[in-house]
Design a protein around this motif. Structure first.
Motif, PDB file in Angstrom:
ATOM      1  N   PHE C  15       0.827  -1.204   0.000  1.00  0.00           N
ATOM      2  CA  PHE C  15       0.000   0.000   0.000  1.00  0.00           C
ATOM      3  C   PHE C  15       0.863   1.256   0.000  1.00  0.00           C
ATOM      4  N   ILE C  16       1.867   1.211   0.879  1.00  0.00           N
ATOM      5  CA  ILE C  16       2.755   2.379   0.961  1.00  0.00           C
ATOM      6  C   ILE C  16       3.439   2.599  -0.381  1.00  0.00           C
ATOM      7  N   VAL C  19       1.031   4.141  -2.868  1.00  0.00           N
ATOM      8  CA  VAL C  19       0.835   5.561  -2.618  1.00  0.00           C
ATOM      9  C   VAL C  19       2.082   6.326  -3.056  1.00  0.00           C
ATOM     10  N   GLY C  22       2.488   7.680  -6.544  1.00  0.00           N
ATOM     11  CA  GLY C  22       1.930   8.988  -6.839  1.00  0.00           C
ATOM     12  C   GLY C  22       2.991  10.067  -6.805  1.00  0.00           C
ATOM     13  N   PHE C  23       3.936   9.898  -5.911  1.00  0.00           N
ATOM     14  CA  PHE C  23       4.981  10.905  -5.769  1.00  0.00           C
ATOM     15  C   PHE C  23       6.069  10.764  -6.826  1.00  0.00           C
ATOM     16  N   HIS C  25       6.284  10.802  -9.957  1.00  0.00           N
ATOM     17  CA  HIS C  25       6.457  11.722 -11.074  1.00  0.00           C
ATOM     18  C   HIS C  25       7.103  12.994 -10.559  1.00  0.00           C
ATOM     19  N   GLN C  26       8.396  12.935 -10.422  1.00  0.00           N
ATOM     20  CA  GLN C  26       9.132  14.070  -9.874  1.00  0.00           C
ATOM     21  C   GLN C  26       9.543  14.991 -11.009  1.00  0.00           C
ATOM     22  N   THR C  27       9.393  16.291 -10.825  1.00  0.00           N
ATOM     23  CA  THR C  27       9.828  17.201 -11.874  1.00  0.00           C
ATOM     24  C   THR C  27      11.347  17.167 -11.937  1.00  0.00           C
TER      25      THR C  27
END
Lengths: 241, 226, 282
Positions: C15-16, C19, C22-23, C25-27
């Protein structure tokens, strides 16, 4: 409204301020008053709505308690409608939908009507659980010492119900204040509106959001602490549970 | 006037578009509820244990979530996070995270409440039988707590569904946004009463979704109260 | 018991992890995608309006349409050979710069007027449209000069040039501000303000579609240009767009765009040359 004018006048000052950790400290001094006004507006509307909600809620709870014919079903319908639809949609409907049918309310009225519509049902539930917690024994004892129905309500039921409902009422008040954050959709200049406007006009996103967070902490934290205190007190005073 | 207003709803794919929008809303809500129940249970169990540090953290976390309006959190995660930490979330992901954070806080409070309300002798009997504390939780306390928890959790679900309407304000194309697009195209076709009907339908759709769920919670509560 | 513990632990971890995705996709360090990166991604993210017909809107079949969208599709076609490689991101007026600053789009093609303030935050390419501010009001209480607005409410869209212009130059006119075009124009329909200020191209289009309203003031403020915008410093993309616009000018693309999207609304009431920029005007 003079917001933009002052921006261009003090542009040089701002640039000096930005040196420290990339945050614009002058921004805070300059725009804090806008947030302050926004907070006052939000609290003002919340206060009126809270008072009206408590009145609506008390009426509904009593109608439910005494099982008043005809009124009871309409109260149930109202509570279900209010509890199962989002405030945002209610606001849009009131503000943009109804005028198409010739019914037009001003921004403030829309906000107060919507918040009361929402808060009334929450308050009603709070009072109801308070009223229902008063045991039959107490009512019978009251009647047996010769109290009439109104006296019974006034001296036996309401004081106890109110004490038991107090934490829930407090939670509802905080809930309603938080819900004012979406009043910007009906063009009311609450703190959220101020933040969005500042972001749109000059993109100082970090600073605008930080001030927004601080504003809400100042608005709600004291109330939240008082509520925790009351909760503890009431729990100690609780009996029969 | 009335006629043309309602007609807007049946033009092109408008009905399916509204339903697609509704699905986006419910999808965000469903994922958030599942994650919230999961994380909330873990934190709630930790909270009901004897570790003081967890108490302080959980209390602090819950307090923050209760003070901040959800709309503010959405803005923080959608616009703030990119500017401060250079983490770029799309609007839907940002919403899921915010609703999960909020739902987890509420859920952990419910779980803690349910666990601490169980009579102490349950735990002690378990210990006397020689069960480890993990097993006591999972075989004795949690199953009983679930009964007390379920109605409140279902109630939390409707609250999350209702709050998902806010994601339109950070640009997720969901039910409300589709509605607004329909209103806008309609006004291009000289249809000025569209706003009334579209918002009325959206109001109704939310009610249709939330009402059965809250009825379920109400009945479970009544059934299991004794 | 041990397997149960393990199962739960692995569930937690997965799960972690999910989640965390989601993060992920770092610019990149610069905070934008260069032309090469866009080509590698196989799609270009273009921010357009969804509620500003006839410039950027969503039709009743859910498709993006309008003058800006017409150009966006062409850019996609020239870059990938397929106009469906454009990922449309729907923006609202106040957050247009924000979408570029936070790398949520590669190009903003949402009727974005070039102003000195905005040019500090984003880079503008060559313009493709002319614009100034116009004021629309009800026929029965027509506003023909700004003086008439004193003490009345003027409706504007948050974050537009109209808001900026009036806050700067007429601080004593009370502004009623909304986030979206839909809300802004509905507020005028509902009589919440005396008049509405927006791009003259837009108010003109709107007035032709809504009986009982006229544009009383055709043009105030500066004559501005509308241009595509990219993130500050994204020169490879900027240069490519500029080359494209030069090329499109030669084939009179923007006149074709006008014919396809704006003419049906404007009819013969508007001279295309007052809206379209092409050729020697650069």
């Amino acid at each position: 409204m003079t917001l933009f004018l002052s921006v261009s006048n003090q542009m040089d000052l701002i640039n000096e301020g930005t040196i420290l950790i990339g945050m614009d400290y002058l921004f805070f001094a300059k725009y804090a008053p806008l947030y302050y006004e926004g907070a006052l507006l939000a609290l003002n509307i919340a206060a009126i709505s809270v008072i009206l909600s408590i009145m609506v809620g008390l009426c509904c709870a009593c109608i439910h308690y005494y099982k008043v014919p005809l009124l009871k079903p309409s109260v149930s319908i109202y509570i279900e409608l209010s509890r199962n639809t989002p405030l945002l949609v209610q606001l849009f409907f009131l503000y943009f939908g109804l005028p198409k049918m010739g019914i037009r309310f001003e921004s403030e009225s829309c906000a107060i009507i919507a918040l009361t519509f929402l808060g009334g049902s929450y308050m009603s539930e709070a009072f109801r659980s308070g009223l229902e917690s008063i045991g039959k024994l107490q009512l019978e004892s009251g009647l047996s010492i010769g109290l009439n129905k109104i006296q019974l309500m006034r001296y036996v039921v309401l004081p106890q119900a109110f004490a038991i409902a107090l934490p829930a009422i407090g939670a509802n008040i905080i809930f309603l204040i938080k819900e004012t954050s979406m009043l910007s959709v009906v063009a009311l200049e609450d703190p959220m509106f101020v933040a969005k406007d500042l972001i749109g006009m000059n993109s100082d996103t970090k600073e605008a959001l930080l001030l927004l967070v601080v504003t809400y902490i100042v608005m709600i934290l004291p109330l939240s602490l008082i509520l925790t205190f009351i909760e503890k007190k009431v729990r100690h005073a609780g009996y029969g549970h | 006037m009335l006629d043309t207003g309602i007609k807007v709803l049946f033009e092109g794919n408008n009905i399916t578009r509204l339903l697609d929008g509704l699905w986006v809303t419910t999808r965000i809500a469903l994922i958030s509820v599942i994650l919230s129940v999961f994380f909330g249970t873990i934190i709630g169990i930790g909270w009901s244990s004897r570790f003081r540090i967890i108490h302080v953290f959980a209390r602090f976390y819950l307090e923050i979530m209760r003070i901040m309006p959800i709309l503010v959190l959405l803005f923080l995660f959608y616009f703030g996070l990119t500017r401060i930490a250079h983490i770029n979330l799309n609007a839907e992901m940002a919403s899921i995270i915010v609703f999960t954070l909020w739902g987890t806080a509420e859920m952990s409070d419910l779980v803690r409440g349910a666990l601490t309300s169980l009579p102490k002798h349950q735990k002690e009997s378990g210990l006397a039988l020689g069960l480890k504390s993990f097993d006591i939780y999972f075989y004795i306390l949690v199953p009983q707590a679930i009964r007390r928890l379920l109605p409140a959790t279902i109630n939390l679900t409707t609250r999350i569904i209702k709050s998902t309407s806010l994601v339109v304000l950070i640009g997720v194309v969901e039910l409300l946004k589709v509605g607004q697009q329909i209103i806008e195209t309609a006004s291009l076709l000289r249809n000025q009463t569209a706003a009334f009907w579209v918002y009325a339908v959206i109001f109704l759709l939310y009610f249709i979704i939330c009402y059965p769920i809250s009825q379920l919670s109400f009945h479970l509560e009544k059934k299991w109260q004794s | 018991m041990i397997t149960l513990k393990k199962k739960i632990l692995s569930l937690v971890l997965s799960f972690i992890a999910s989640v965390g995705m989601g993060f992920s996709h770092q610019t990149n360090a610069a905070g934008f995608n260069t032309l090469d990166q866009i080509k590698k991604n196989g799609k270009i993210r273009i921010g357009v309006f969804s509620d500003k017909p006839p410039f950027g809107y969503v039709d009743s079949n859910g498709k993006n349409q309008g003058y800006d969208v017409y150009l966006a599709k062409r850019l996609g076609k020239d870059l990938f050979g397929d106009e469906n490689k454009v990922e449309f991101v729907l923006v609202e007026a106040a957050s247009r710069s924000e979408f570029l600053l936070s790398d949520k789009v590669d190009i903003i093609l949402a009727n974005f007027t070039k102003t000195p303030e905005r040019a500090e935050k984003v880079d503008f390419a060559k313009p493709y449209m002319k614009v100034s501010l116009g004021i629309v009001s009800p026929d029965n209480a027509k506003i023909t000069s700004i003086d008439q607005l004193k003490g009345k409410k003027l409706i504007v869209n948050k974050g537009t040039t109209a808001e900026i212009y009036f806050t700067k130059n007429y601080p004593d006119i009370k502004l009623l501000k909304y986030d979206q075009n839909t809300e802004t124009f509905n507020a005028l329909l509902d009589g919440r303000g005396a008049a509405l200020a927006h791009d003259n191209t837009l108010v003109f289009a709107w007035a032709t579609q809504n009986k009982g309203f006229t544009v009383g003031i055709n043009s105030i403020g500066d004559h501005d240009m509308i241009a595509p915008a990219v993130a500050k410093g994204n020169t490879t993309l900027l240069n490519w767009i500029n080359d494209e616009i030069t090329k499109l000018d030669k084939e009179r693309f923007f006149h074709a765009d006008y014919e396809a999207t704006l003419k049906p609304i404007y009819g013969d009431k508007v001279d295309p040359e007052s809206v379209v920029i092409e050729g020697d005007t650069h």
